[in-house]
Design an enzyme around this catalytic site. Structure first.
Site, PDB file in Angstrom:
ATOM      1  CB  ALA A   1      -0.515  -8.096  -2.592  1.00 61.52           C
TER       2      ALA A   1
ATOM      3  CD  GLU B   1       0.953 -19.868  -1.260  1.00 65.48           C
ATOM      4  OE1 GLU B   1       0.586 -19.624  -2.408  1.00 65.48           O
ATOM      5  OE2 GLU B   1       1.542 -18.974  -0.775  1.00 65.48           O
TER       6      GLU B   1
ATOM      7  N   GLY C   1       0.641  -1.189   0.125  1.00 71.30           N
ATOM      8  CA  GLY C   1      -0.002  -0.002   0.039  1.00 71.30           C
ATOM      9  C   GLY C   1       0.763   1.181  -0.030  1.00 71.30           C
TER      10      GLY C   1
HETATM   11  C1  LIG Z   1       2.826 -15.373   4.188  1.00 72.02           C
HETATM   12  C2  LIG Z   1       2.121 -14.458   3.670  1.00 72.02           C
HETATM   13  C3  LIG Z   1       1.827 -14.900   2.388  1.00 72.02           C
HETATM   14  C4  LIG Z   1       0.733 -14.084   1.325  1.00 72.02           C
HETATM   15  N1  LIG Z   1       0.275 -14.370   0.186  1.00 72.02           N
HETATM   16  C5  LIG Z   1      -0.224 -13.683  -0.375  1.00 72.02           C
HETATM   17  C6  LIG Z   1      -0.478 -13.763  -1.972  1.00 72.02           C
HETATM   18  O1  LIG Z   1      -0.200 -14.884  -2.266  1.00 72.02           O
HETATM   19  N2  LIG Z   1      -1.446 -12.988  -2.606  1.00 72.02           N
HETATM   20  C7  LIG Z   1      -1.708 -12.010  -1.964  1.00 72.02           C
HETATM   21  O2  LIG Z   1      -2.604 -11.116  -2.685  1.00 72.02           O
HETATM   22  N3  LIG Z   1      -1.575 -11.567  -0.716  1.00 72.02           N
HETATM   23  C8  LIG Z   1      -0.920 -12.289   0.100  1.00 72.02           C
HETATM   24  N4  LIG Z   1      -0.621 -12.056   1.305  1.00 72.02           N
HETATM   25  C9  LIG Z   1      -1.116 -10.933   1.856  1.00 72.02           C
HETATM   26  C10 LIG Z   1      -0.321  -9.687   1.610  1.00 72.02           C
HETATM   27  O3  LIG Z   1       0.999  -9.799   1.720  1.00 72.02           O
HETATM   28  C11 LIG Z   1      -0.899  -8.324   2.270  1.00 72.02           C
HETATM   29  O4  LIG Z   1      -2.096  -8.184   2.044  1.00 72.02           O
HETATM   30  C12 LIG Z   1      -0.219  -7.085   1.826  1.00 72.02           C
HETATM   31  O5  LIG Z   1       1.153  -7.090   2.137  1.00 72.02           O
HETATM   32  C13 LIG Z   1      -0.767  -5.844   2.572  1.00 72.02           C
HETATM   33  O6  LIG Z   1      -0.271  -4.819   2.233  1.00 72.02           O
HETATM   34  P1  LIG Z   1       0.010  -3.537   3.096  1.00 72.02           P
HETATM   35  O7  LIG Z   1       0.837  -2.482   2.411  1.00 72.02           O
HETATM   36  O8  LIG Z   1      -1.170  -3.266   3.902  1.00 72.02           O
HETATM   37  O9  LIG Z   1       0.893  -3.966   4.684  1.00 72.02           O
HETATM   38  P2  LIG Z   1       2.449  -4.791   4.457  1.00 72.02           P
HETATM   39  O10 LIG Z   1       2.776  -5.176   3.152  1.00 72.02           O
HETATM   40  O11 LIG Z   1       2.416  -5.714   5.440  1.00 72.02           O
HETATM   41  O12 LIG Z   1       3.346  -3.337   5.086  1.00 72.02           O
HETATM   42  C14 LIG Z   1       3.315  -2.936   6.278  1.00 72.02           C
HETATM   43  C15 LIG Z   1       4.627  -2.329   6.393  1.00 72.02           C
HETATM   44  O13 LIG Z   1       4.502  -1.307   7.613  1.00 72.02           O
HETATM   45  C16 LIG Z   1       5.611  -1.395   8.549  1.00 72.02           C
HETATM   46  N5  LIG Z   1       5.024  -1.017   9.807  1.00 72.02           N
HETATM   47  C17 LIG Z   1       4.132  -1.810  10.331  1.00 72.02           C
HETATM   48  N6  LIG Z   1       4.011  -1.363  11.686  1.00 72.02           N
HETATM   49  C18 LIG Z   1       4.927  -0.144  11.738  1.00 72.02           C
HETATM   50  C19 LIG Z   1       5.317   0.789  12.863  1.00 72.02           C
HETATM   51  N7  LIG Z   1       4.692   0.894  13.867  1.00 72.02           N
HETATM   52  N8  LIG Z   1       6.292   1.501  12.294  1.00 72.02           N
HETATM   53  C20 LIG Z   1       7.029   1.491  11.330  1.00 72.02           C
HETATM   54  N9  LIG Z   1       6.722   0.864  10.435  1.00 72.02           N
HETATM   55  C21 LIG Z   1       5.638  -0.229  10.476  1.00 72.02           C
HETATM   56  C22 LIG Z   1       5.983  -2.866   8.089  1.00 72.02           C
HETATM   57  O14 LIG Z   1       7.402  -3.178   8.626  1.00 72.02           O
HETATM   58  C23 LIG Z   1       5.541  -3.212   6.866  1.00 72.02           C
HETATM   59  O15 LIG Z   1       6.876  -2.882   5.953  1.00 72.02           O
HETATM   60  C24 LIG Z   1       0.552 -12.729   2.198  1.00 72.02           C
HETATM   61  C25 LIG Z   1       0.634 -12.512   3.584  1.00 72.02           C
HETATM   62  C26 LIG Z   1       1.596 -13.140   4.153  1.00 72.02           C
HETATM   63  C27 LIG Z   1       2.209 -12.919   5.293  1.00 72.02           C
END
Ligand SMILES: Cc1cc2nc3c(=O)[nH]c(=O)nc-3n(C[C@H](O)[C@H](O)[C@H](O)COP(=O)(O)OP(=O)(O)OC[C@H]3O[C@@H](n4cnc5c(N)ncnc54)[C@H](O)[C@@H]3O)c2cc1C
Length: 425
Positions: free
Chosen positions: A310, A164, A9
């Site tokens: 994602a 997986e 995001g």
């Molecule tokens: C093992 C696994 C497999 C997955 N497989 C899939 C898949 O095959 N297909 C799919 O679509 N989705 C998959 N997902 C889900 C997908 O990865 C998430 O939906 C996606 O990463 C969400 O994006 P985001 O930007 O909301 O959060 P994230 O990608 O989790 O990013 C959040 C960021 O915020 C940072 N952060 C958090 N708290 C703090 C804080 N207090 N201070 C500073 N930084 C902070 C973290 O370090 C991280 O970098 C999977 C998830 C996991 C865990």
């Protein structure tokens, strides 16, 4: 614009803001973006850590308006309009994007916090890989330990992550470790997949779930449906009904909740602690603030909420950048419309399921190839794409896996999300 989190995001919001030359500062506790969908391959020695991570500053080399600050966000001062960072000066903002993702939810299961292996960060994946490979080393030194469950690996959760991991682990043992540990009888190694519901892959159709179950069974995974985990110890797992399973490893793929920062913002929270948002992703009561991705509870327009995927985070990031640009131009608000591009899960070599728009369902080799192609496309950076491609080709043609290192990180890397030294770069 201050952006909390360099996940799918946050990165996509910053990219879209850069296109509009709007100043943005991304704050993340790690100096890299993690490609979570491939973490399980790091844990099962299929990929290197550096293949699934990308340095945030590197992503924005050519964007003079995007900045990065490494730090752990502890809260937001809504009056002063500042993001508070542990031990650092705050970051001021006119607009805020909260994109801090999720964290593991152990649902209060006894012993889970202490003994389960979650798979949410690069540190988690490295720790799990070290542990799995160390179990085999210990078994090789003293095969009697196998009887105590040293080579029994329990995976909890029959969703895409659990499926997986279970498939990849079974393959690692069968194809690679059986050659490494020539003197061990690896027919004693077990992978058990435990799922409380009576089917696998809840977001997928029944036929895809049945296919995944069949393939896991063929690859020797013991799938236990309708089974819950009651308690976890260092060398034992207690299942619903009181059955005890000797196992030194329990991998947690069963549940997530909003990142802990959600609770520190003083805003409305919904299921799993997620931040409730309006239909344009703004946080109620704070028109200058948005929540996107896993940390946001976004209505799907049919009485439910969008899944934590994602694509939801990527499209949310682009939407809020457009909203901010429109605000600055004096334009009106627009609703967020999620475009469902389908879901996929791989079960292992030449086996995957994919459910695409218009009811298209793929399975087997074709779904697996589609899964490989899509993950290459969405990885950040040409270097990572090339490296992953070479690793996958190597693994496929040689039935081998390169990064089988037992690398003990320094003690503080035990904390989830602590940066992992780039030992394999
Ligand atoms: C093992 C696994 C497999 C997955 N497989 C899939 C898949 O095959 N297909 C799919 O679509 N989705 C998959 N997902 C889900 C997908 O990865 C998430 O939906 C996606 O990463 C969400 O994006 P985001 O930007 O909301 O959060 P994230 O990608 O989790 O990013 C959040 C960021 O915020 C940072 N952060 C958090 N708290 C703090 C804080 N207090 N201070 C500073 N930084 C902070 C973290 O370090 C991280 O970098 C999977 C998830 C996991 C865990």
């Amino acid at each position: 614009v201050a952006i909390i989190g360099a996940g799918f995001g946050g990165i996509n919001a910053a990219r879209a803001l850069a296109d509009q030359a709007i100043d943005a500062t991304i704050i993340d506790r790690n100096n890299f973006h993690t490609f979570q969908p491939l973490l399980y391959q790091v844990a099962t020695a299929g990929l290197n850590t550096a293949d699934v991570a990308y340095v945030v500053r590197g992503i924005f080399h050519r964007d003079p308006t995007v900045h990065f600050r490494q730090g752990s966000v502890t809260g937001v001062d809504w009056t002063a309009k500042e993001v508070q960072i542990e031990g650092e000066d705050p970051v001021p903002f006119d607009y805020l994007v909260v994109a801090a993702g999720s964290s593991t939810n152990f649902f209060g299961i006894e012993g889970a916090e202490e003994h389960a292996f979650p798979l949410y960060s690069l540190a988690d994946a490295t720790k799990l890989r070290n542990h799995i490979l160390s179990c085999f080393e210990q078994a090789d030194a003293d095969p009697e330990l196998i009887k105590t469950g040293l080579l029994t690996f329990v995976v909890v959760g029959g969703g895409p992550t659990g499926v997986e991991v279970a498939g990849a682990l079974a393959e690692l043992v069968d194809m690679v470790l059986s050659k490494d540990y020539k003197m061990l009888d690896l027919s004693q190694a077990r992978v058990v997949l435990v799922e409380r519901a009576d089917r696998l892959l809840p977001p997928f159709a029944e036929s895809s779930a049945a296919y995944a179950g069949k393939i896991l069974d063929q690859r020797g995974v013991d799938v236990r449906l309708g089974t819950s985990v009651e308690a976890i110890m260092a060398d034992r797992v207690v299942l619903g009904g009181g059955e005890r399973l000797d196992a030194h490893t329990l991998i947690w793929g069963a549940g997530i909740q909003a990142g802990s920062i959600a609770g520190a913002l003083g805003v409305d929270q919904g299921r799993g602690g997620r931040i409730v948002v309006e239909n344009d992703l703004r946080i109620p009561g704070h028109p200058e603030a948005f929540a996107i991705g896993d940390i946001a509870e976004i209505a799907d327009g049919h009485g439910g909420h969008l899944p934590q995927l994602a694509q939801v985070a990527i499209q949310g990031g682009r939407h809020v950048a457009a909203e901010i640009a429109a605000d600055l131009d004096g334009g009106g608000r627009k609703e967020f419309h999620y475009l469902d591009k389908g879901t996929m899960a791989t079960i292992g070599r030449r086996a995957a399921v994919a459910e695409l728009p218009l009811g298209v369902k793929l399975r087997g080799s074709i779904a697996w190839l589609a899964w490989l192609a899509l993950h290459i496309v969405y990885l950040l950076g040409m270097r990572n794409r090339a490296s992953v491609l070479v690793n996958w080709a190597w693994n496929y043609f040689t039935w081998d896996r390169g990064p089988r290192l037992i690398f003990q990180p320094p003690p503080d890397a035990d904390e989830p999300d602590t940066p992992v030294p780039a030992e394999e770069v």
